[in-house]
Write a protein that holds these residues in place. Sequence first.
Motif, mmCIF file in Angstrom:
data_model
loop_
_atom_site.group_PDB
_atom_site.id
_atom_site.type_symbol
_atom_site.label_atom_id
_atom_site.label_comp_id
_atom_site.label_asym_id
_atom_site.label_seq_id
_atom_site.Cartn_x
_atom_site.Cartn_y
_atom_site.Cartn_z
ATOM 1 N N LEU A 170 0.824 -1.202 0.000
ATOM 2 C CA LEU A 170 0.000 0.000 0.000
ATOM 3 C C LEU A 170 0.864 1.261 0.000
ATOM 4 C CD1 LEU A 170 -2.847 -1.012 2.497
ATOM 5 C CD2 LEU A 170 -2.923 -0.959 0.001
ATOM 6 N N LEU A 171 1.925 1.267 0.801
ATOM 7 C CA LEU A 171 2.816 2.432 0.834
ATOM 8 C C LEU A 171 3.531 2.612 -0.495
ATOM 9 C CD1 LEU A 171 4.375 2.067 4.407
ATOM 10 C CD2 LEU A 171 2.625 3.686 3.674
ATOM 11 N N LEU A 172 3.941 1.504 -1.105
ATOM 12 C CA LEU A 172 4.599 1.573 -2.405
ATOM 13 C C LEU A 172 3.639 2.110 -3.462
ATOM 14 C CD1 LEU A 172 6.999 0.960 -4.250
ATOM 15 C CD2 LEU A 172 6.185 -1.399 -4.419
ATOM 16 N N GLY A 173 2.399 1.606 -3.441
ATOM 17 C CA GLY A 173 1.416 2.094 -4.395
ATOM 18 C C GLY A 173 1.122 3.574 -4.211
ATOM 19 N N ALA A 174 1.008 4.025 -2.950
ATOM 20 C CA ALA A 174 0.748 5.444 -2.681
ATOM 21 C C ALA A 174 1.893 6.314 -3.170
ATOM 22 C CB ALA A 174 0.521 5.648 -1.183
ATOM 23 N N SER A 175 3.134 5.863 -2.955
ATOM 24 C CA SER A 175 4.302 6.621 -3.408
ATOM 25 C C SER A 175 4.318 6.736 -4.929
ATOM 26 C CB SER A 175 5.587 5.959 -2.913
ATOM 27 O OG SER A 175 5.616 5.871 -1.507
ATOM 28 N N CYS A 176 4.009 5.640 -5.611
ATOM 29 C CA CYS A 176 3.988 5.654 -7.075
ATOM 30 C C CYS A 176 2.865 6.551 -7.603
ATOM 31 C CB CYS A 176 3.829 4.235 -7.609
ATOM 32 S SG CYS A 176 5.278 3.183 -7.374
ATOM 33 N N LEU A 295 13.669 17.276 5.878
ATOM 34 C CA LEU A 295 14.756 17.933 5.144
ATOM 35 C C LEU A 295 15.190 17.105 3.940
ATOM 36 C CD1 LEU A 295 17.144 19.495 7.838
ATOM 37 C CD2 LEU A 295 15.900 20.694 6.023
ATOM 38 N N LEU A 296 15.229 15.776 4.123
ATOM 39 C CA LEU A 296 15.569 14.904 3.002
ATOM 40 C C LEU A 296 14.581 15.093 1.861
ATOM 41 C CD1 LEU A 296 17.087 12.534 1.676
ATOM 42 C CD2 LEU A 296 15.609 10.980 2.966
ATOM 43 N N LEU A 297 13.304 15.186 2.182
ATOM 44 C CA LEU A 297 12.288 15.393 1.154
ATOM 45 C C LEU A 297 12.423 16.762 0.503
ATOM 46 C CD1 LEU A 297 9.754 14.433 -0.320
ATOM 47 C CD2 LEU A 297 8.389 15.332 1.573
ATOM 48 N N LEU A 298 12.636 17.797 1.314
ATOM 49 C CA LEU A 298 12.760 19.155 0.771
ATOM 50 C C LEU A 298 13.980 19.290 -0.137
ATOM 51 C CD1 LEU A 298 11.798 21.312 3.904
ATOM 52 C CD2 LEU A 298 10.451 20.956 1.820
ATOM 53 N N ARG A 299 15.096 18.695 0.270
ATOM 54 C CA ARG A 299 16.299 18.765 -0.573
ATOM 55 C C ARG A 299 16.102 17.974 -1.868
ATOM 56 N NH1 ARG A 299 19.145 23.003 0.784
ATOM 57 N NH2 ARG A 299 20.936 22.121 -0.327
ATOM 58 N N SER A 300 15.340 16.881 -1.803
ATOM 59 C CA SER A 300 15.056 16.110 -3.019
ATOM 60 C C SER A 300 14.129 16.892 -3.945
ATOM 61 C CB SER A 300 14.429 14.768 -2.647
ATOM 62 O OG SER A 300 15.320 13.984 -1.874
ATOM 63 N N ILE A 301 13.190 17.628 -3.371
ATOM 64 C CA ILE A 301 12.340 18.497 -4.193
ATOM 65 C C ILE A 301 13.183 19.569 -4.873
ATOM 66 C CG2 ILE A 301 10.482 20.222 -4.092
ATOM 67 C CD1 ILE A 301 9.204 18.547 -1.873
ATOM 68 N N ARG A 302 14.163 20.088 -4.145
ATOM 69 C CA ARG A 302 15.080 21.081 -4.724
ATOM 70 C C ARG A 302 15.855 20.475 -5.893
ATOM 71 N NH1 ARG A 302 20.488 22.393 -3.589
ATOM 72 N NH2 ARG A 302 21.018 24.590 -3.988
ATOM 73 N N ALA A 316 14.998 11.077 -8.373
ATOM 74 C CA ALA A 316 15.330 11.630 -7.056
ATOM 75 C C ALA A 316 14.079 11.829 -6.212
ATOM 76 C CB ALA A 316 16.084 12.950 -7.218
ATOM 77 N N LEU A 317 13.034 12.357 -6.828
ATOM 78 C CA LEU A 317 11.808 12.626 -6.073
ATOM 79 C C LEU A 317 11.097 11.328 -5.676
ATOM 80 C CD1 LEU A 317 10.260 15.084 -5.073
ATOM 81 C CD2 LEU A 317 8.835 14.941 -7.112
ATOM 82 N N GLY A 318 11.062 10.360 -6.595
ATOM 83 C CA GLY A 318 10.380 9.104 -6.305
ATOM 84 C C GLY A 318 11.045 8.326 -5.182
ATOM 85 N N LEU A 319 12.368 8.247 -5.199
ATOM 86 C CA LEU A 319 13.080 7.514 -4.153
ATOM 87 C C LEU A 319 12.949 8.216 -2.806
ATOM 88 C CD1 LEU A 319 16.320 6.456 -6.077
ATOM 89 C CD2 LEU A 319 14.386 5.018 -5.430
ATOM 90 N N SER A 320 12.950 9.547 -2.819
ATOM 91 C CA SER A 320 12.777 10.262 -1.552
ATOM 92 C C SER A 320 11.359 10.067 -1.016
ATOM 93 C CB SER A 320 13.066 11.757 -1.741
ATOM 94 O OG SER A 320 12.101 12.370 -2.591
ATOM 95 N N ILE A 362 19.578 6.265 -1.467
ATOM 96 C CA ILE A 362 20.152 7.578 -1.140
ATOM 97 C C ILE A 362 21.325 7.883 -2.055
ATOM 98 C CG2 ILE A 362 21.345 8.896 0.656
ATOM 99 C CD1 ILE A 362 19.669 7.380 2.717
ATOM 100 N N GLY A 363 22.134 6.864 -2.367
ATOM 101 C CA GLY A 363 23.251 7.069 -3.280
ATOM 102 C C GLY A 363 22.789 7.519 -4.656
ATOM 103 N N ILE A 364 21.678 6.962 -5.128
ATOM 104 C CA ILE A 364 21.140 7.365 -6.431
ATOM 105 C C ILE A 364 20.639 8.803 -6.385
ATOM 106 C CG2 ILE A 364 19.321 6.896 -8.113
ATOM 107 C CD1 ILE A 364 19.556 3.928 -7.350
ATOM 108 N N ILE A 365 19.978 9.179 -5.282
ATOM 109 C CA ILE A 365 19.530 10.568 -5.125
ATOM 110 C C ILE A 365 20.732 11.510 -5.174
ATOM 111 C CG2 ILE A 365 18.470 12.222 -3.524
ATOM 112 C CD1 ILE A 365 16.727 9.910 -2.484
ATOM 113 N N LEU A 366 21.797 11.149 -4.485
ATOM 114 C CA LEU A 366 23.004 11.982 -4.479
ATOM 115 C C LEU A 366 23.692 11.980 -5.844
ATOM 116 C CD1 LEU A 366 24.459 11.079 -0.966
ATOM 117 C CD2 LEU A 366 23.655 13.321 -1.709
#
Length: 401
Positions: A170-176, A295-302, A316-320, A362-366
């Motif tokens: 359910l969490l995975l579906g909501a994120s997608c 903060l992790l989410l906000l920086r990923s939005i940035r 980046a946004l999806g993984l965050s 996190i490595g992929i986001i970075l």
Amino acid sequence: MNGLLHRAKGDKVIWTIVFFLSVVSLLAVYSSTGSLAYRLRNGHTEYYLIKQLTVLGLGLLIIYFAHRVNYTVYSRIAQIGFIISIPLLCYTLAFGRNLNSAARWINLPVINLTFQTSDIAKLALFMYVSRQLSRKQGVIEDFRKGFLPIIVPVGLICIMIMPANMSTALLLGASCMLLCFIGRVPVKYLAAMIGCMVGIVLLLFVFASLTGNKMRTATWVSRIESFSSGDDKDMPYQVQQANIAIAEGGVLGKGPGNSNQRNFLPHPYSDFIYAIIIEEYGIFGAFLILIAYMLLLLRSIRIFKKCPFAFGAFLALGLSFTLVIQALANMAVNVHLFPVTGVTLPMVSMGGSSVIFTSLAIGIILSVSRNVEETELKRIEKERIERVLEQQREAGLNIAV
């Protein structure tokens, strides 16, 4: 070591969050597993601390090497990862290791490693969906050409995870769904997909009740009923103990290593580690953990806003999203704002494969962040050179005059 630190690129705030959560993890795991290690490891109370330190060290190395890879490489391996995850999930359902009546884990016999295949599937799915969203932007409003190639893989993976791990599905579906909404998928299509998923869940319950299949429907129903009843007598034991831990923590907590509920709370090192953190560090410590994930989410939005290419932005946004939503779900369960689930607190709860795949995410986001920084530096350098050339041309004209 200094060379590695010097070569570490990407968003420095995200790096700081990673180190902060790692330190919190070591402190909380050591405190919550002390008595367990004493009983099971012949008095070696540092056993689980050393184990978690090793896993986190490996995780940091994974973050470093993953962020050094150009994120476009992940687009090329997205399809492979998605295809591999399907037989792995099938194998897990049929032959997976059972724990708490759920087949979520498989064993690798040679190295004796146990991991959740849903962790691989989540990472592969977000890479695949990000790839599809970036490639289908021109036809995103077309149901057959734009919507189906994106949503069918999401539904397939969620359905395969659902029998053993409803909360993760359910969490995975909501994120997608959230990522698809940001990716300009029409709301009417997303609403139809949500309706289909609700129907599938209901059919799963009906199928289990009619066939007598030993699925986890009884567990799901009991958790929902105990949460919605509002009666303290129906409250699950672990929730009762978590509430006691939170009440004893107060504002500033009882101090590191002074938790009492770690001796009574089931899984204080994984599912309910947040309650132990509140007991030892109080509401102040709980607030810091919440701020770290926000903060992790906000920086990923940035990163999403600055990334010049659609795949990197969606990735980046999806993984965050999946990390932060999982963290919020875990914290909500700990403070009894959500029914009990089996999700852990990313980068904090004790674990092996979960820490590894979280670190890879996190490595992929970075990696995306590093590419954005390098692109920005190239743009600034190009503008500086153009200004210098313009000044030289103006100076040459003045001399000629």
